[in-house]
Design a protein around this motif. Structure first.
Motif, PDB file in Angstrom:
ATOM      1  N   VAL A   1      25.809  30.480  41.740  1.00 43.20           N
ATOM      2  CA  VAL A   1      26.626  31.281  41.033  1.00 43.20           C
ATOM      3  C   VAL A   1      28.187  31.158  41.111  1.00 43.20           C
ATOM      4  N   SER A   2      28.759  30.572  42.429  1.00 42.98           N
ATOM      5  CA  SER A   2      30.029  30.239  42.697  1.00 42.98           C
ATOM      6  C   SER A   2      30.409  29.094  41.792  1.00 42.98           C
ATOM      7  N   VAL A   3      29.828  28.229  41.406  1.00 39.35           N
ATOM      8  CA  VAL A   3      30.265  27.006  40.640  1.00 39.35           C
ATOM      9  C   VAL A   3      30.199  27.384  39.384  1.00 39.35           C
ATOM     10  N   LEU A   4      29.335  28.198  38.777  1.00 37.09           N
ATOM     11  CA  LEU A   4      28.968  28.458  37.615  1.00 37.09           C
ATOM     12  C   LEU A   4      30.286  29.568  36.917  1.00 37.09           C
ATOM     13  N   HIS A   5      30.500  30.398  37.972  1.00 34.37           N
ATOM     14  CA  HIS A   5      31.508  31.490  37.676  1.00 34.37           C
ATOM     15  C   HIS A   5      32.861  31.087  38.209  1.00 34.37           C
ATOM     16  N   ARG A   6      33.108  30.090  39.011  1.00 35.32           N
ATOM     17  CA  ARG A   6      34.559  29.482  39.260  1.00 35.32           C
ATOM     18  C   ARG A   6      34.973  30.590  40.424  1.00 35.32           C
TER      19      ARG A   6
ATOM     20  N   LEU B   1      24.908  40.281  53.145  1.00 33.13           N
ATOM     21  CA  LEU B   1      26.081  40.721  52.541  1.00 33.13           C
ATOM     22  C   LEU B   1      27.005  39.522  51.856  1.00 33.13           C
ATOM     23  N   PHE B   2      27.363  39.669  50.584  1.00 31.48           N
ATOM     24  CA  PHE B   2      27.897  38.549  49.737  1.00 31.48           C
ATOM     25  C   PHE B   2      29.259  39.197  49.435  1.00 31.48           C
ATOM     26  N   ILE B   3      30.245  37.957  49.707  1.00 34.40           N
ATOM     27  CA  ILE B   3      31.650  38.440  49.336  1.00 34.40           C
ATOM     28  C   ILE B   3      32.220  37.428  48.227  1.00 34.40           C
ATOM     29  N   LEU B   4      32.695  37.995  47.014  1.00 33.74           N
ATOM     30  CA  LEU B   4      33.113  37.124  46.030  1.00 33.74           C
ATOM     31  C   LEU B   4      34.678  37.434  46.019  1.00 33.74           C
ATOM     32  N   ASP B   5      35.095  36.332  46.173  1.00 28.97           N
ATOM     33  CA  ASP B   5      36.903  36.353  46.403  1.00 28.97           C
ATOM     34  C   ASP B   5      37.449  36.104  44.875  1.00 28.97           C
ATOM     35  N   ALA B   6      38.585  36.648  44.538  1.00 30.44           N
ATOM     36  CA  ALA B   6      39.343  36.456  43.464  1.00 30.44           C
ATOM     37  C   ALA B   6      40.815  36.517  43.604  1.00 30.44           C
ATOM     38  N   LEU B   7      41.564  35.693  42.963  1.00 26.19           N
ATOM     39  CA  LEU B   7      42.972  35.733  42.721  1.00 26.19           C
ATOM     40  C   LEU B   7      43.101  35.731  41.137  1.00 26.19           C
ATOM     41  N   GLY B   8      44.441  35.960  40.885  1.00 22.98           N
ATOM     42  CA  GLY B   8      45.132  36.092  39.348  1.00 22.98           C
ATOM     43  C   GLY B   8      44.074  35.549  38.242  1.00 22.98           C
ATOM     44  N   PRO B   9      44.024  33.926  38.287  1.00 23.66           N
ATOM     45  CA  PRO B   9      43.548  33.524  37.274  1.00 23.66           C
ATOM     46  C   PRO B   9      42.069  33.945  37.027  1.00 23.66           C
ATOM     47  N   LEU B  10      41.375  34.637  37.905  1.00 31.27           N
ATOM     48  CA  LEU B  10      40.105  35.122  37.422  1.00 31.27           C
ATOM     49  C   LEU B  10      40.137  36.577  37.037  1.00 31.27           C
TER      50      LEU B  10
ATOM     51  N   VAL C   1      39.936  18.408  39.531  1.00 32.32           N
ATOM     52  CA  VAL C   1      39.740  19.460  40.159  1.00 32.32           C
ATOM     53  C   VAL C   1      40.646  20.436  40.851  1.00 32.32           C
ATOM     54  N   GLU C   2      41.802  19.628  41.325  1.00 34.55           N
ATOM     55  CA  GLU C   2      43.051  20.409  41.998  1.00 34.55           C
ATOM     56  C   GLU C   2      43.901  21.409  40.684  1.00 34.55           C
ATOM     57  N   GLU C   3      43.677  20.954  39.503  1.00 43.29           N
ATOM     58  CA  GLU C   3      44.316  21.564  38.400  1.00 43.29           C
ATOM     59  C   GLU C   3      43.442  22.569  37.798  1.00 43.29           C
ATOM     60  N   VAL C   4      42.325  22.602  38.117  1.00 43.23           N
ATOM     61  CA  VAL C   4      41.626  23.724  37.429  1.00 43.23           C
ATOM     62  C   VAL C   4      42.028  25.127  38.039  1.00 43.23           C
ATOM     63  N   PRO C   5      42.527  26.158  37.166  1.00 39.92           N
ATOM     64  CA  PRO C   5      43.377  27.332  37.637  1.00 39.92           C
ATOM     65  C   PRO C   5      42.697  27.854  38.872  1.00 39.92           C
ATOM     66  N   HIS C   6      41.464  28.326  38.709  1.00 40.17           N
ATOM     67  CA  HIS C   6      40.996  28.989  39.608  1.00 40.17           C
ATOM     68  C   HIS C   6      40.970  28.394  41.185  1.00 40.17           C
ATOM     69  N   VAL C   7      41.306  26.947  41.271  1.00 41.01           N
ATOM     70  CA  VAL C   7      41.125  26.165  42.472  1.00 41.01           C
ATOM     71  C   VAL C   7      42.693  26.101  42.617  1.00 41.01           C
ATOM     72  N   ALA C   8      43.567  25.701  41.909  1.00 42.72           N
ATOM     73  CA  ALA C   8      44.791  25.584  42.192  1.00 42.72           C
ATOM     74  C   ALA C   8      45.281  27.197  42.729  1.00 42.72           C
ATOM     75  N   ALA C   9      44.908  28.121  42.288  1.00 46.80           N
ATOM     76  CA  ALA C   9      45.367  29.504  42.663  1.00 46.80           C
ATOM     77  C   ALA C   9      45.140  29.496  44.262  1.00 46.80           C
ATOM     78  N   TRP C  10      43.627  29.113  44.805  1.00 46.16           N
ATOM     79  CA  TRP C  10      43.539  29.107  46.008  1.00 46.16           C
ATOM     80  C   TRP C  10      44.209  28.120  46.938  1.00 46.16           C
ATOM     81  N   ARG C  11      44.560  27.143  46.447  1.00 50.36           N
ATOM     82  CA  ARG C  11      45.316  26.152  47.140  1.00 50.36           C
ATOM     83  C   ARG C  11      46.577  26.888  47.498  1.00 50.36           C
ATOM     84  N   ASP C  12      47.373  27.396  46.515  1.00 55.42           N
ATOM     85  CA  ASP C  12      48.592  28.096  46.804  1.00 55.42           C
ATOM     86  C   ASP C  12      48.371  29.176  47.815  1.00 55.42           C
TER      87      ASP C  12
END
Length: 238
Positions: free
Chosen positions: A117-122, A197-206, A66-77
């Motif tokens: 939705v969070s899990v399906l869309h990472r 209110l729903f907040i969808l967060d994104a970093l570079g890999p998404l 899990v820690e190497e999934v790109p979306h997860v790794a970006a949030w760890r950083d």
């Protein structure tokens, strides 16, 4: 029933601090304000959607931890960038993916929907009761004095974020600590929540189109939760 213009006005006041964007210039978020929802406890439709998300998570982790999934790794950083230890305080996407193997929680109709939705869309995704907000949402780096209404040892308690911690807040205090780690009690979704209110967060890999697809999926499903659902959305970015 809240007019769509009122929802748009609420979202127009949302702010992402420059000091947050300095940490992650690639940060973006889609904010959805929704009213007219018919809430309720967990149901069969939500259970089926969560089971699909659980299957998707198992498939995701078949060949990679899990820690190497790109979306997860970006949030760890991103967590490391403001001093959090991601092995101790996991971003909401990682926390859900790790739980999926044993089964995602069933909480209530709205929470079950956005967790799936969070899990399906990472994508990290949080939901809040809009009627309990005091002013618009702001993503800032905390001073350390802001109140955070949470629970400890089974009872209510007020905590404070670490200075410099990235938090979502309103005029009354912190609504979510460590970007998307833990939501507060005051604005949590309940079985009687009709405005959210729903907040969808994104970093570079998404990419932007994937972020918008997640928002569209969530919004489509929310509009099925009542004949008079109204909504507004806003993309905030650096």
């Amino acid at each position: 029933m809240t007019d769509s213009g009122v929802l748009e006005e609420f979202l127009a006041g949302a702010v992402v601090g420059a000091d947050v964007l300095a940490l992650r210039p690639d940060y973006r978020a889609v904010l959805l304000a929704v009213d007219g929802l018919v809430p309720g406890p967990s149901d069969d439709d939500g259970d089926a959607f969560l089971r699909a998300a659980e299957d998707a998570a198992r498939e995701m982790l078949r060949d990679v931890p899990v820690e190497e999934v790109p979306h997860v790794a970006a949030w760890r950083d991103a967590y490391r960038a403001f001093g959090a230890k991601p092995q101790r305080t996991r971003n909401s996407l990682e926390a859900l993916v790790r739980r999926a193997g044993a089964g995602l929680p069933r909480v209530n109709r709205l929470t079950d929907l956005y967790n799936a939705v969070s899990v399906l869309h990472r994508v990290p995704l949080g939901g809040e009761d809009l009627t309990r907000y005091a002013g618009p949402p702001r993503l800032v780096r905390a001073t350390g004095s802001e109140p955070f209404d949470t629970t400890a040892d089974g009872g209510p308690v007020v905590e404070h974020p670490e200075p410099g911690e990235v938090v979502w807040c309103d005029d009354a205090g912190v609504t979510c600590r460590r970007w998307n780690w833990r939501q507060g009690r005051r604005t949590q979704l309940r079985e009687d929540t009709t405005s959210a209110l729903f907040i969808l967060d994104a970093l570079g890999p998404l990419p932007d189109d994937a972020l918008q697809a997640a928002a569209d999926d969530l919004l489509t499903r929310l509009h099925r939760l009542g004949p008079d659902v109204r909504s507004a959305q806003r993309l905030v970015r650096g």
